[in-house]
Motif scaffolding. Sequence first.
Motif, PDB file in Angstrom:
ATOM      1  N   ALA A   1       0.884  -1.266  -0.067  1.00  0.00           N
ATOM      2  CA  ALA A   1       0.083  -0.077   0.079  1.00  0.00           C
ATOM      3  C   ALA A   1       0.993   1.180   0.122  1.00  0.00           C
ATOM      4  O   ALA A   1       0.582   2.317  -0.760  1.00  0.00           O
TER       5      ALA A   1
ATOM      6  N   GLN B   1      -1.332   5.306  -6.963  1.00  0.00           N
ATOM      7  CA  GLN B   1      -2.181   4.540  -6.995  1.00  0.00           C
ATOM      8  C   GLN B   1      -2.624   3.923  -5.604  1.00  0.00           C
ATOM      9  O   GLN B   1      -2.390   2.669  -5.410  1.00  0.00           O
TER      10      GLN B   1
ATOM     11  N   THR C   1     -14.740  -1.732   1.896  1.00  0.00           N
ATOM     12  CA  THR C   1     -15.047  -3.067   1.202  1.00  0.00           C
ATOM     13  C   THR C   1     -16.491  -3.556   1.519  1.00  0.00           C
ATOM     14  O   THR C   1     -17.482  -2.931   1.965  1.00  0.00           O
TER      15      THR C   1
ATOM     16  N   ILE D   1      -4.158   1.981  -2.508  1.00  0.00           N
ATOM     17  CA  ILE D   1      -5.232   0.862  -2.241  1.00  0.00           C
ATOM     18  C   ILE D   1      -6.204   1.298  -1.186  1.00  0.00           C
ATOM     19  O   ILE D   1      -5.542   1.394  -0.107  1.00  0.00           O
TER      20      ILE D   1
ATOM     21  N   MET E   1       2.565   1.638  -3.447  1.00  0.00           N
ATOM     22  CA  MET E   1       1.365   2.039  -4.392  1.00  0.00           C
ATOM     23  C   MET E   1       1.072   3.473  -4.242  1.00  0.00           C
ATOM     24  O   MET E   1       0.658   4.155  -5.200  1.00  0.00           O
ATOM     25  N   ARG E   2       1.142   3.941  -3.109  1.00  0.00           N
ATOM     26  CA  ARG E   2       0.613   5.284  -2.860  1.00  0.00           C
ATOM     27  C   ARG E   2       1.782   6.309  -3.562  1.00  0.00           C
ATOM     28  O   ARG E   2       1.321   7.448  -3.774  1.00  0.00           O
TER      29      ARG E   2
ATOM     30  N   TRP F   1      -8.531   0.240   0.355  1.00  0.00           N
ATOM     31  CA  TRP F   1      -9.104  -0.876   1.526  1.00  0.00           C
ATOM     32  C   TRP F   1      -8.102  -1.324   2.108  1.00  0.00           C
ATOM     33  O   TRP F   1      -8.356  -2.032   2.990  1.00  0.00           O
ATOM     34  N   SER F   2      -6.791  -0.819   2.014  1.00  0.00           N
ATOM     35  CA  SER F   2      -5.613  -1.415   2.841  1.00  0.00           C
ATOM     36  C   SER F   2      -5.622  -1.079   4.183  1.00  0.00           C
ATOM     37  O   SER F   2      -5.219  -2.097   5.016  1.00  0.00           O
TER      38      SER F   2
END
Length: 157
Positions: A30, A38, A120, A40, A33-34, A42-43
């Motif tokens: 996560a 991008q 989620t 996530i 990706m941050r 829901w992480s």
Amino acid sequence: MNKFFNALDKIEQQLCVALLMAIVLLVFVAAIMRSFFQPIIWSVEIAQMLFIWLCMLSADLALKQHNHAVVDVLFKRFSLKNQRLLQMFFSVFALGLLAILLVYGMQLFSSNSLRKLGSTDIAYAWVSLAIPVGAGLMIITLVRQMFQLIANKQERK
């Protein structure tokens, strides 16, 4: 019966390791990706749910290994007989608290079946279920330890 409990202990240990690895991996991915813009989304919710399960399961593992905090300096001043009595008293007290946690945890679990976990589609009940499951496992552990304490007392006579 010992084979069953040994298998349960092994599963519990492996589950704790898997949960910790999943949390670390999820948070790491996560964060990466941050940095690429991008995220996530829901992480955080999933990591928190896994952490709650890890806490409850590892609390039982700590109880099995007698790794919870103890005021050893005071406890060791008592005779062996009084140490056993104190240990039995605290175990009964803890059983009462865990029974309350089990009952109210089940109520919380049943009341959270429609609530969703953040962004989620996972029911929040899966988070709430960690409380009665952990309390139930700790009750089993305490009862086993109390029987062992009684059996060891009878062996030393």
